[in-house]
Every structure is written in C-alpha cells, then in structure tokens.
Design a protein around this motif. Structure first.
Motif, mmCIF file in Angstrom:
data_model
loop_
_atom_site.group_PDB
_atom_site.id
_atom_site.type_symbol
_atom_site.label_atom_id
_atom_site.label_comp_id
_atom_site.label_asym_id
_atom_site.label_seq_id
_atom_site.Cartn_x
_atom_site.Cartn_y
_atom_site.Cartn_z
ATOM 1 N N THR A 25 -42.040 35.852 36.431
ATOM 2 C CA THR A 25 -43.304 36.566 36.662
ATOM 3 C C THR A 25 -43.291 37.267 38.007
ATOM 4 O OG1 THR A 25 -44.483 34.934 35.315
ATOM 5 C CG2 THR A 25 -45.798 36.298 36.790
ATOM 6 N N LYS A 60 -46.070 44.117 31.875
ATOM 7 C CA LYS A 60 -46.254 43.729 30.478
ATOM 8 C C LYS A 60 -45.353 44.547 29.557
ATOM 9 C CE LYS A 60 -50.397 42.889 29.047
ATOM 10 N NZ LYS A 60 -51.809 43.067 28.620
ATOM 11 N N ARG A 107 -41.992 33.556 27.759
ATOM 12 C CA ARG A 107 -43.010 32.835 28.542
ATOM 13 C C ARG A 107 -43.521 31.615 27.793
ATOM 14 N NH1 ARG A 107 -47.676 36.205 31.354
ATOM 15 N NH2 ARG A 107 -45.928 36.472 32.802
ATOM 16 N N GLU A 115 -50.680 37.309 38.445
ATOM 17 C CA GLU A 115 -51.050 38.576 37.807
ATOM 18 C C GLU A 115 -52.362 39.119 38.353
ATOM 19 O OE1 GLU A 115 -51.069 37.556 33.702
ATOM 20 O OE2 GLU A 115 -48.942 38.041 33.406
ATOM 21 N N VAL A 156 -49.263 31.557 36.757
ATOM 22 C CA VAL A 156 -48.902 32.874 36.250
ATOM 23 C C VAL A 156 -50.110 33.804 36.270
ATOM 24 C CG1 VAL A 156 -48.225 34.123 34.174
ATOM 25 C CG2 VAL A 156 -46.970 32.079 34.858
ATOM 26 N N ASP A 197 -41.249 40.427 37.683
ATOM 27 C CA ASP A 197 -41.974 41.473 36.954
ATOM 28 C C ASP A 197 -43.057 42.114 37.812
ATOM 29 O OD1 ASP A 197 -40.407 40.905 34.774
ATOM 30 O OD2 ASP A 197 -41.874 39.553 33.848
ATOM 31 N N ARG A 250 -49.601 45.352 36.691
ATOM 32 C CA ARG A 250 -49.697 44.440 35.554
ATOM 33 C C ARG A 250 -49.256 45.116 34.261
ATOM 34 N NH1 ARG A 250 -54.498 42.609 37.990
ATOM 35 N NH2 ARG A 250 -55.764 43.943 36.636
ATOM 36 N N GLU A 264 -40.241 30.392 34.791
ATOM 37 C CA GLU A 264 -41.267 31.347 34.371
ATOM 38 C C GLU A 264 -41.989 31.932 35.576
ATOM 39 O OE1 GLU A 264 -43.655 33.918 32.656
ATOM 40 O OE2 GLU A 264 -41.931 32.929 31.715
#
Length: 774
Positions: free
Chosen positions: A670, A749, A652, A737, A733, A673, A745, A666
């Motif tokens: 994100t 992570k 990141r 989140e 980002v 994820d 989250r 990125e």
C-alpha cells in the motif's frame, strides 16, 4: 469502509433482471426473421448461463476476470452446440461455426427482412450477436456494478432494427425493456444503500412506523430518475421537432427531414418473390418507344454492395410540378418532351416513385420528394401509409438528342458533381482497376473509355440469371471479371455494378440505376411494365451531356444500346480476355438458349427479374458485425483496465487474511502504491516510526500490527498470534489511503505499482536473516 457483498438472493435477482432486460431488448430484432423463437429461445438459455453462474461466483468474491471468463466459456460452448452441434473447440468445429456465420451474413445481405425459412438461416448471426449483448449487459450492470452505463448497451440493442428497418420492437419491447431497466436501477440503488449497514427503522409507536427508509430512498432516487428519463425519451420528440427525433412516429417532423432510405432494389425484390410475371405499371404516353423507367439511384458503393445511402431531402423538393434543370446538360443539346400518365398496380408496394430521367415535370399526389443530386423520388417518412402501390401520377420526360459524334461528351471537371460519385472503396479487388485500364488503354477521352467498357461487357460476357455468381461486388468481381468455368457470366446488376466501379477507377463519375428496361404495348399509346422488365444499368456523368445511361448488359437481355453509344472507337488490340465473340446464347446449354421466336431472355430468368438476385437485404450482418466488433473492443478495453485493480484487490484480501508477515507485506504494498515513504533495510519498529505520521489517529492499530510482526519474527516458535490482526491491518491501509490526495488514491487503485514488485520484504526484514543475526 469496505463495501459488503450483496446476499445471494439479491445478487441472483439482480443478475436475472439484467439478462432478462437484455433479452427483452433483443425481442426488437424479431422483425429480421419470420420465426423469432429460433433465436430468442437460445438467447434465453444464454441469459440463464450468464446470470446464475455469475451471481454465484460474485457472491464467492471471485475475481471479476474469472467471472467473465467462466461466463464467456459457458455461453460459447452453448452457442457452438446450438449452431454446429458440438461444444468441443476443435478445428472442424471452429471452421463450421465460421461457415455458419458467413452464410448467415450473406443471407442477411441478400434477402429482405423478415427472412423466411426458405432462405439460408440468419439465426447463427442473431444468436452470436445477442449472446454478446447479454454478456455485455451482465458485465457492466452486475460485475462492474455500473447499471446506468448498461443502459447504453440496451440502447445499442434497440438501435439496430431502427437503423436498418426504420422501426423498433414496438410498444411491448419498449415497455418491457424500460421496466426492466427501472428495476435494475432500483435494485442497484437498494444495494448501495444497504452497504452502509442495517437500516434504521422508525421508533415504535411513531406515526411513520410502517415506512421503510431504504424503500423511500430508492423511490426518491432511482425510481424518479428512471421514470423521468423514460418520460423525456417519449416527450422530447414532440416538444423539439427541429431535432427530428421520432421515437414511435409521434413527432410532428417540421423542417427538413433526413428521410429513411431503403435500397430500391430491396423494395423491388419484395415484388419478385413469386416467379409469376406480375404487371406493375401502366403508362399512357405520346412517346413512340418508352423505355428505361428509373425507380432509384444507388450512389454509395461499399465495395461489396451498392446502396442509396442517406438522403437529406428538403420539404421544398416535392413532386408538385416543374423540376430543376438536368444537371450538366448543355442548353445546346436538342431535346424532345413527352407527356406520360402512369398508373401502378396494388402489387407495386415501393417507397420509390418510377420516373424517366431527365424530366421537366412530375406531379404526384402525396408527399413525394426528390433528391436534387440524383433526381429520384422518395416517399416522405411523415406518411407511413404512402407507397407507390395503386396510385396515378403524371410526368413530362425529356429526351436529349446527343447525336452520333460524341460532341456533347466532355470530361467532367473537378467539383462538377458530388464526391460520392467518384469514391472508390478501399479493398476493391485489383482486377477491377487492372481490367478497366487494359480495356480502355487506347482511349483519348472519358467518353471513349465509357464506350469501350460497354462494348467489352456486351461482346465478351454472357448473360444468365441462374448461372451468375452471387453478389455484385467484393470477391464476386474476381469470379465475374476473370475467365474460367464460372467467369464472364452474370446478370444486369452485376454488369451495372462492375461498369460503374471500373468507371470510377478511371476518374469518371458513375452510379447505378434501378428500374425497368422496356414495356410491352397493350394498346394505342398504352404500355405495361411487369416484373420481368426489372433492370439495372450504370449512369455516367459528362460535361455537356450530364448524367447519361449506358448498357453493358449483353444483348440476350438488353437487345439494343442507346444511339449515342454507337460511336466507333479504336478498341485495344489485346483485350484481357478470350471470351466469347459469337452470340452468347450459342455458348449456353439448350435449356438456357432463347427461342427463335422470342429473342429476349429465357422465361425462367425473366420471371424472376434481375432484381431478384440482387444485393438486397437489410445489411443486418454488416451492421451487427460492426456493432459487435466495436463493443468487443470496448469490453476488452474494460477488461484491460480492470485487470490491475482486480489483481491488486485479490492480493490485498489474501494478505490481510494471512499471518503477521502477510499483513506487513500488505502495508508495504500500500505504501508503494501511495508513494508513502518506506525506509529500506530497516526493522519493523523503525519502519513503523516512519509511518506514524501517515496513519494519524490509527496509531494504536499500527502498534498492534507491529507487535504481531515482532512476535512472529523474534518470539519462540508456536507463540500465539494476537486476535483481530486482519481488522487492524485493514484499518492501517484505510488510514494510509485517507492521508493522500484523491488523485493519488485513484492512481493506486487503477495502476498499482506494487504489482511490479515480485518480493516486498527487504533482506533485513526477512525472518531467516534476522534470526541468524541474533
């Protein structure tokens, strides 16, 4: 908000305080050796090698895995230089380091703490273990920023000597470690507060103008919590005596006590450091031939050594008179009782009280307690001054008359004794079981098996203290039991250990006793036991007879055997040996042969006593190895858990610091994820339209990122890139989140799915593809 990095001076200070606190805790190990500077000075250097490079690398925002790897390499190189004189990781260096650690571990098992310069050094073991703890504390406190968790590592350091020797590092070590830990908490709390930005000071002219909000917050948080925890650690043992918590010996210790045990053979070794024959006990008795005065029982067999294990001894079981009936002894067995008055000398500084087994009565002044399972007597840990040195006590011994027919020796029934007396550790060499079965192959009862084992050792083995192999178990059995240049030679503890272990493999309850063999007469009814009389023998259990002793040590040391073991048995025709059948002394060199006038052991051997070469020691090597392996496994687990998070954070940072396409990648990563929908094979503008509802109030930042991406892809080469792109990307980002649940989250992570995606841009979004279609 992205946490800021601490300034270099603060980062360096935190690292130095952390390793300094670990070093202070490691001073609690100084009781293991007579010269603690030999391990403390190298560990101080290790601390500097961990703290300084670690602080610099963390300040440069180096990935955590790299930080730990650099620290480990530096410390490993220095430890290698300190132990074997070379930092090059060659095969010979690794072999030399392994041999040094093996010798250190064996020395720790063999010798009693504190270990002096005359014994093989244990400093390599202390240095390696201490370096590991220094690395662990820095990793947890500074690299992972989990200072409270680092307190567990400090506790592990401090617990090692408490578990082995019963005492920590004293007040200086405790206070130094406690202060260091409080400072660590203080610096950590200050760092967390400063991440919120510049401290807001009071208004000029305010009566609170001299105060510091950060300092006030730190004092209210870390300081109070740390001081309260430290105070509770000292006060709880006094206020809650039922827990039997005793930090510095200030607890009242009411109720049953889990008495801290030291191996009785280790305690006897302390009286045998000098080769001089030292008088230890004087016995006045009506017994015409006293012998086998037992000091302690070793019931726990680890495979390598016999130890007394932990004993939960009640305050009611005291040496104040009548004793319980001997376990397993039938009332039909004839017995005779003898009265004895025992006086010890100043040199017999033991926490175990010598008594004869069995005994109907023992009266000793002081808080002496007996274990009902073994009937050996121990000094209570409530009285730190209580030892067997220079005391007088009385005893009524019972001598059973078992006869010469074996009538009272029946096989033990299941549950008749504690399971620990039958436990056979895993990893025991197969020779132990194989020889036991071969030697006793023709026996029809456990009693016959015990007699055959005793006869085999006395007939086929040689007694020599000097020529015996090291150790009383494990790999020593292979040398001791087998024929060869060094085989079939040993001393009493090895004979007792081997017979007890072989008996257990045959299902016979067995243990090892440590004490005195036979005294010398010095007057009418007065006898004296000295250091040369120290001895070890096995005790086996039978229904009807109870716990009885056997004597496998050859006649050079133990000239006779108990009468009840003279019963004839049918020995196997082919014993697994061609050992000596003549007098063992005939096979010895002249220097080892007993003289005609003195048929007992050679003076050189007896002066040392059999206990002098016993297993002994504090088991430092074993405990430190277990602790190190457990903590190493924990560190590896932490590293494995931290690796995906570290790699994702690094990716990141690189993307947000790059160009528009990197920032767009990125956002895509994100979204993967966080499980945010990302339309495949669509233009950036179409993807942006799908993301609008997920960025909430940060649409403007997303619009600027889209504009930069479109300019980079579709404008003429050399077109300027809008400023502030990294900040806009970080804002988008953070908005993505913020739009998901905390659970999502956390998963993003710790287990980022985007790491499994080699390429994030779809073909339609690839610059070359789009340009070709214009």
């Amino acid at each position: 908000m992205r946490p800021g990095r601490p300034a270099l001076p603060l980062a360096l200070l935190s690292a130095l305080v952390s390793v300094g606190t670990a070093w202070a805790a490691l001073t609690s190990w100084r009781g293991f050796v007579t010269m603690p500077s030999e391990y403390l000075v190298p560990l101080l250097v290790c601390g500097l090698l961990v703290a300084v490079p670690g602080a610099l690398l963390r300040r440069l925002d180096t990935p955590r895995v790299v930080v730990v790897l650099v620290q480990v390499l530096l410390v490993a190189a220095y430890v290698s230089i300190e132990v074997v004189g070379s930092a090059l990781p060659t095969g010979s260096t690794i072999d030399a380091l392994g041999r040094s650690l093996e010798i250190a571990a064996e020395s720790a098992r063999t010798y009693e703490a504190p270990i002096g310069p005359d014994a093989p050094p244990v400093t390599p073991l202390l240095i390696c273990s201490g370096a590991f703890f220094v690395l662990l504390v820095d990793l947890v406190a500074c690299t992972l920023r989990r200072v409270p968790v680092a307190g567990l590592a400090l506790l592990a350091i401090y617990s090692v000597p408490i578990g082995l020797t019963g005492s920590g590092g004293g007040w200086i070590t405790f206070v130094g470690t406690a202060i260091g830990f409080l400072v660590m908490l203080h610096l950590d709390a200050r760092d967390h507060l400063l991440r919120w930005g510049r401290p807001l000071g009071p208004v000029d002219g305010s009566p609170w103008a001299e105060t510091n909000p950060v300092a006030d917050a730190v004092q209210a948080g870390a300081g109070r919590i740390g001081v309260a925890a430290t105070a509770l650690a000292l006060v709880v043992p006094v206020l809650v005596p039922v827990l039997d918590l005793d930090v510095f010996g200030i607890g009242p210790g009411d109720g049953d006590d889990d008495i801290e045990i030291h191996n009785p053979s280790v305690d006897l070794r302390r009286d045998l450091e000098d080769t001089e024959d030292i008088p230890l006990l004087r016995v006045t008795t009506d017994d015409p031939k006293p012998e086998y005065l037992r000091t302690g029982v070793l019931a726990l067999f680890t495979g390598d050594i016999w130890t007394s294990g932990n004993r939960d001894v009640s305050t009611e079981d005291r040496a104040t008179g009548e004793m319980p009936e001997p376990e397993g002894l039938s009332a039909s067995v004839p017995t005779v009782e003898y009265e004895s008055q025992i006086e010890t000398t100043d040199e017999f500084d033991s926490w175990w009280l010598p008594t004869q087994y069995p005994a109907s009565s023992v009266v000793a002044e002081g808080d002496w307690r007996f274990d009902p399972d073994t009937m050996d007597f121990l000094a209570s840990d409530e009285d730190d001054e209580l030892t067997a040195a220079d005391i007088s006590y009385s005893m009524t011994a019972i001598e059973p008359d078992y006869g010469l027919t074996g009538t009272f020796f029946s096989n033990a029934t299941p549950g008749s004794v504690a399971e620990e007396f039958l436990e056979v550790p895993g990893g025991l060499p197969s020779d132990v079981r194989n020889y036991a079965q071969a030697v006793t192959g023709t026996a029809t009862s456990d009693y016959e098996r015990a007699l055959m084992l005793q006869n085999w050792f006395r007939d086929e083995f040689t007694y020599s203290l000097r020529r015996a192999p090291e150790g009383v178990g494990g790999g020593t059995f292979e040398t001791f039991l087998n024929e060869g240049p060094e085989g079939r030679i040993g001393y009493c503890e090895q004979f007792a250990s081997a017979m007890a272990a072989m008996a257990r493999t045959l299902g016979i309850p067995a243990r090892v006793a440590i004490g005195f063999l036979s005294p010398s007469p010095i007057g009418d009814g007065v006898w004296e036991y000295s250091s040369k009389d120290l001895h070890a023998w096995p005790e086996l259990y039978f229904e009807g007879a109870g716990w009885v002793r056997f004597e496998p040590t050859p006649s050079r040391r133990a000239r006779t055997v108990p009468d009840y073991t003279r019963v004839p048995v049918n020995e196997p025709n082919d014993l697994p040996t061609d050992g000596p059948t003549s007098n063992p002394s005939d096979e010895l060199p002249p220097s080892d042969r007993p003289s005609q006038a003195e048929p007992t052991a050679a003076p050189e051997d007896e002066a040392q006593g059999d206990g002098a070469d016993g297993d002994g020691g504090t088991d430092l090597g074993q405990v430190l190895t277990i602790v190190a392996v457990a903590l190493l496994a924990a560190v590896l687990l932490v590293v494995l858990l931290m690796t995906p998070r570290t790699l994702r954070a690094g990716a990141r940072r690189r993307r947000l610091a790059g160009g528009p396409d990197d920032v767009w990648d990125e956002l895509h990563a994100t979204a993967i994820d966080l499980d945010v929908p990302w339309p495949s094979h669509r233009s950036p503008r179409e993807v942006g339209a799908a993301l609008v509802e997920h960025v909430a109030d940060d649409v403007v930042a997303l619009e600027r990122v889209l504009d930069a991406v479109e300019r980079a892809r579709y404008a003429r080469p050399g077109a300027p890139v809008p400023a502030g792109l990294a900040e806009d990307g970080a804002t988008c980002v953070a908005a993505l989140e913020a739009g998901v649940t905390p659970r999502v989250r956390r998963r993003a992570k710790w287990l980022p799915r985007s790491l499994r995606r080699a390429g994030l841009r779809a073909p339609y979004e690839n610059k070359a593809t789009v340009g070709a279609g214009r």
